[in-house]
Scaffold this motif. Structure first.
Motif, PDB file in Angstrom:
ATOM      1  N   LEU A 323       0.832  -1.202   0.000  1.00  0.00           N
ATOM      2  CA  LEU A 323       0.000   0.000   0.000  1.00  0.00           C
ATOM      3  C   LEU A 323       0.866   1.250   0.000  1.00  0.00           C
ATOM      4  CD1 LEU A 323      -2.765   1.438   0.290  1.00  0.00           C
ATOM      5  CD2 LEU A 323      -2.491   1.202   2.776  1.00  0.00           C
ATOM      6  N   GLN A 324       1.893   1.256   0.834  1.00  0.00           N
ATOM      7  CA  GLN A 324       2.783   2.413   0.903  1.00  0.00           C
ATOM      8  C   GLN A 324       3.520   2.619  -0.421  1.00  0.00           C
ATOM      9  OE1 GLN A 324       6.445   2.077   3.134  1.00  0.00           O
ATOM     10  NE2 GLN A 324       6.080   4.060   4.093  1.00  0.00           N
ATOM     11  N   LEU A 325       4.002   1.531  -1.004  1.00  0.00           N
ATOM     12  CA  LEU A 325       4.727   1.624  -2.273  1.00  0.00           C
ATOM     13  C   LEU A 325       3.828   2.174  -3.376  1.00  0.00           C
ATOM     14  CD1 LEU A 325       7.538   0.970  -3.439  1.00  0.00           C
ATOM     15  CD2 LEU A 325       6.607  -1.230  -4.179  1.00  0.00           C
ATOM     16  N   PHE A 326       2.568   1.734  -3.388  1.00  0.00           N
ATOM     17  CA  PHE A 326       1.647   2.215  -4.414  1.00  0.00           C
ATOM     18  C   PHE A 326       1.325   3.699  -4.201  1.00  0.00           C
ATOM     19  CE2 PHE A 326      -2.797   2.556  -6.130  1.00  0.00           C
ATOM     20  CZ  PHE A 326      -2.425   2.474  -7.468  1.00  0.00           C
ATOM     21  N   ALA A 327       1.173   4.120  -2.950  1.00  0.00           N
ATOM     22  CA  ALA A 327       0.924   5.533  -2.662  1.00  0.00           C
ATOM     23  C   ALA A 327       2.119   6.379  -3.096  1.00  0.00           C
ATOM     24  CB  ALA A 327       0.645   5.725  -1.167  1.00  0.00           C
ATOM     25  N   ARG A 328       3.339   5.876  -2.850  1.00  0.00           N
ATOM     26  CA  ARG A 328       4.548   6.585  -3.298  1.00  0.00           C
ATOM     27  C   ARG A 328       4.588   6.651  -4.830  1.00  0.00           C
ATOM     28  NH1 ARG A 328       6.670   9.149   1.124  1.00  0.00           N
ATOM     29  NH2 ARG A 328       7.679   7.756   2.614  1.00  0.00           N
ATOM     30  N   PHE A 329       4.155   5.581  -5.479  1.00  0.00           N
ATOM     31  CA  PHE A 329       4.101   5.528  -6.935  1.00  0.00           C
ATOM     32  C   PHE A 329       3.179   6.626  -7.473  1.00  0.00           C
ATOM     33  CE2 PHE A 329       1.603   3.909 -10.546  1.00  0.00           C
ATOM     34  CZ  PHE A 329       2.591   3.659 -11.480  1.00  0.00           C
ATOM     35  N   LEU A 330       2.017   6.782  -6.868  1.00  0.00           N
ATOM     36  CA  LEU A 330       1.084   7.822  -7.295  1.00  0.00           C
ATOM     37  C   LEU A 330       1.639   9.212  -6.999  1.00  0.00           C
ATOM     38  CD1 LEU A 330      -2.298   6.313  -6.014  1.00  0.00           C
ATOM     39  CD2 LEU A 330      -1.413   6.275  -8.364  1.00  0.00           C
ATOM     40  N   GLU A 331       2.202   9.383  -5.812  1.00  0.00           N
ATOM     41  CA  GLU A 331       2.788  10.675  -5.439  1.00  0.00           C
ATOM     42  C   GLU A 331       3.914  11.065  -6.389  1.00  0.00           C
ATOM     43  OE1 GLU A 331       5.589  12.681  -1.988  1.00  0.00           O
ATOM     44  OE2 GLU A 331       5.136  10.541  -1.957  1.00  0.00           O
ATOM     45  N   SER A 332       4.712  10.083  -6.796  1.00  0.00           N
ATOM     46  CA  SER A 332       5.852  10.349  -7.658  1.00  0.00           C
ATOM     47  C   SER A 332       5.413  10.946  -9.000  1.00  0.00           C
ATOM     48  CB  SER A 332       6.642   9.060  -7.892  1.00  0.00           C
ATOM     49  OG  SER A 332       7.858   9.317  -8.561  1.00  0.00           O
ATOM     50  N   HIS A 333       4.330  10.407  -9.573  1.00  0.00           N
ATOM     51  CA  HIS A 333       3.803  10.996 -10.805  1.00  0.00           C
ATOM     52  C   HIS A 333       3.413  12.462 -10.584  1.00  0.00           C
ATOM     53  CE1 HIS A 333       3.495   6.808 -12.109  1.00  0.00           C
ATOM     54  NE2 HIS A 333       3.321   7.260 -13.333  1.00  0.00           N
ATOM     55  N   TRP A 334       2.712  12.707  -9.519  1.00  0.00           N
ATOM     56  CA  TRP A 334       2.269  14.057  -9.183  1.00  0.00           C
ATOM     57  C   TRP A 334       3.482  14.990  -9.059  1.00  0.00           C
ATOM     58  CZ3 TRP A 334      -2.248  14.665  -5.217  1.00  0.00           C
ATOM     59  CH2 TRP A 334      -2.589  16.014  -5.064  1.00  0.00           C
ATOM     60  N   PHE A 335       4.458  14.578  -8.280  1.00  0.00           N
ATOM     61  CA  PHE A 335       5.636  15.397  -8.012  1.00  0.00           C
ATOM     62  C   PHE A 335       6.432  15.682  -9.295  1.00  0.00           C
ATOM     63  CE2 PHE A 335      10.213  15.585  -7.169  1.00  0.00           C
ATOM     64  CZ  PHE A 335      10.287  16.656  -6.284  1.00  0.00           C
ATOM     65  N   VAL A 336       6.656  14.667 -10.099  1.00  0.00           N
ATOM     66  CA  VAL A 336       7.499  14.840 -11.291  1.00  0.00           C
ATOM     67  C   VAL A 336       6.867  15.806 -12.280  1.00  0.00           C
ATOM     68  CG1 VAL A 336       8.404  13.675 -13.337  1.00  0.00           C
ATOM     69  CG2 VAL A 336       8.708  12.659 -11.078  1.00  0.00           C
ATOM     70  N   TRP A 337       5.585  15.640 -12.553  1.00  0.00           N
ATOM     71  CA  TRP A 337       4.967  16.524 -13.545  1.00  0.00           C
ATOM     72  C   TRP A 337       4.938  17.969 -13.064  1.00  0.00           C
ATOM     73  CZ3 TRP A 337       4.729  15.109 -18.301  1.00  0.00           C
ATOM     74  CH2 TRP A 337       4.577  13.756 -18.631  1.00  0.00           C
TER      75      TRP A 337
END
Length: 445
Positions: A323-337
């Motif tokens: 769950l944490q890894l998936f949340a980080r995955f979603l956050e990473s897209h947000w942060f990068v763009w």
């Protein structure tokens, strides 16, 4: 003027004696790793032995070795009189009376006009914080965290609830990232020590990261944005080639560590998905451990203890980890763009030693203002104003923006504004353009 070189030879580093009179030519010679001078308000300082003790990190101050650092010094430090106490022992002289106040390579008219704008912004209260703004921002982050856990506690661990929980956790993490950014820039409290303390709480306890790691990277980025070998944010370890200059250089040298003409395609696989959950997580813990930064490591561990204490009873250890890894995955897209749309399509070059305003404007662009854009980007849609005034509370960016735009028009400096969609599209377009430049140089030069 020729006496400057002779005098400098007799100056004892860090002596604190007003011993010499120097030319810009002499100052510029002292820009190596083992010999560093800089100028602040016409005073010449030998920082060679002191850089390792610099609270903002050794690299950020070293990036100004051999040049005038007055504008950066003013932009980064809220209490200039306090900082001058540390500078006094490093004083070795001053610029000769016939020398200009600024490096001759810089546009003095722009520097003077920008300083007047900064002083006026101070007088207008644009560096004063609205405490309620940051309290509400912190409150909505905590509310998102509580809501994510409550949903699972009430309705179980089914796929729909889990996906919603992950989305809420990613949102809280992204917003906590914007909030730690505020404290890291000392833009909330008047006293730096309170900003530093709350910064450790937000980035450490709410995000599981390191304040010192962030400071070391981020202030280099602000000091020299989009400048190769100085801005760590464009050190992409040969995975991508950026801008117009680097691709041609790589192509001429026949460097092909990746198929750069396809980088606009593999960016979607390597950039947004992996930056936070893989690269940043590894780099943060590696840095804390190797530098023995036990304070930041302790703060970061409180995040993980809290997270697993809350979710292991619901998902078990490996479910909580996923769950944490998936949340980080979603956050990473947000942060990068959000972070790349303001910088990646802009000019990327080697050091030119330009004035502060020109340097920041050539490397940044804005995204249109709206309630959603402000919230979604943590007000980094006002990237131009943020880079010009890094200590200004973000809720005041829109107030200073018209004055910045007018100053840009006066001096013919591009002030670029985009829609949110165009900002994201331009990230891909710029990668494709750079890749095409590399391929052309690789095949034909």
């Amino acid at each position: 003027m020729g006496g400057g070189g002779q005098l400098s030879g007799s100056v004892e580093p860090g002596s604190g004696r007003d011993s010499g009179v120097f030319t810009w030519e002499e100052v510029q010679k002292h820009s190596s790793r083992t010999d560093q001078w800089l100028v602040i308000n016409r005073k010449v300082y030998n920082i060679t032995q002191w850089v390792k003790r610099h609270p903002g990190g050794s690299r950020v101050i070293s990036h100004y070795a051999g040049e005038d650092a007055t504008e950066a010094f003013t932009a980064f430090h809220p209490d200039l009189n306090f900082v001058r106490k540390f500078l006094k022992p490093l004083l070795i002289g001053e610029l000769a009376a016939a020398e200009p106040s600024q490096d001759p390579n810089k546009n003095i008219a722009i520097i003077q006009d920008f300083e007047r704008l900064r002083v006026q912004a101070e007088k207008d209260g644009l560096f004063k914080t609205k405490p309620l703004f940051f309290c509400l921002h912190l409150g909505h982050i905590l509310l998102l965290e509580i809501l994510a856990w409550t949903l699972v506690w009430l309705w179980g661990t089914g796929w729909t609830v889990t996906l919603l929980c992950a989305a809420l956790l990613a949102t809280s993490q992204a917003q906590a990232g914007w909030l730690q950014h505020d404290f890291g820039h000392l833009s909330v409290f008047r006293k730096s020590k309170w900003n530093h303390l709350v910064h450790k709480f937000v980035i450490g306890h709410l995000k599981g990261a390191s304040a010192n790691w962030w400071n070391h990277r981020h202030f280099q980025h602000h000091a020299k944005p989009n400048i190769f070998r100085k801005d760590p944010d464009i050190n992409v370890m040969d995975v991508f080639v950026l801008g117009n200059t680097q691709p041609v250089e790589y192509g001429i040298k026949k460097i092909k560590k990746m198929p750069y003409n396809r980088q606009h395609e593999y960016f979607f696989l390597l950039g947004p998905p992996l930056l936070i959950p893989v690269f940043y997580n590894f780099n943060i813990f590696y840095t804390m451990i190797t530098r023995r930064d036990w304070v930041d490591l302790s703060w970061a561990m409180t995040y993980y203890i809290r997270y697993y204490f809350c979710f292991v009873p619901l998902y078990g250890f490996w479910g909580s980890f996923a769950l944490q890894l998936f949340a980080r995955f979603l956050e990473s897209h947000w942060f990068v763009w959000v972070t790349q749309m303001n910088h990646l399509p802009m000019e990327m070059e080697h050091e030119k030693r330009q004035d502060w305003m020109t340097t920041q404007l050539l490397s940044t662009c804005n995204v249109e203002q709206s309630f959603f854009n402000d919230w979604f980007s943590g007000h980094l849609n006002f990237q131009i104003e943020h880079h010009l005034f890094p200590r200004m509370p973000r809720h005041n960016y829109h107030l200073v923006a018209p004055q910045v735009r007018a100053l840009c028009e006066k001096h013919g400096i591009p002030y670029e504004m985009k829609s949110l969609w165009r900002g994201m599209v331009d990230v891909v377009r710029s990668l494709k353009k750079s890749g095409d430049l590399w391929l052309d140089a690789y095949l034909h030069k």
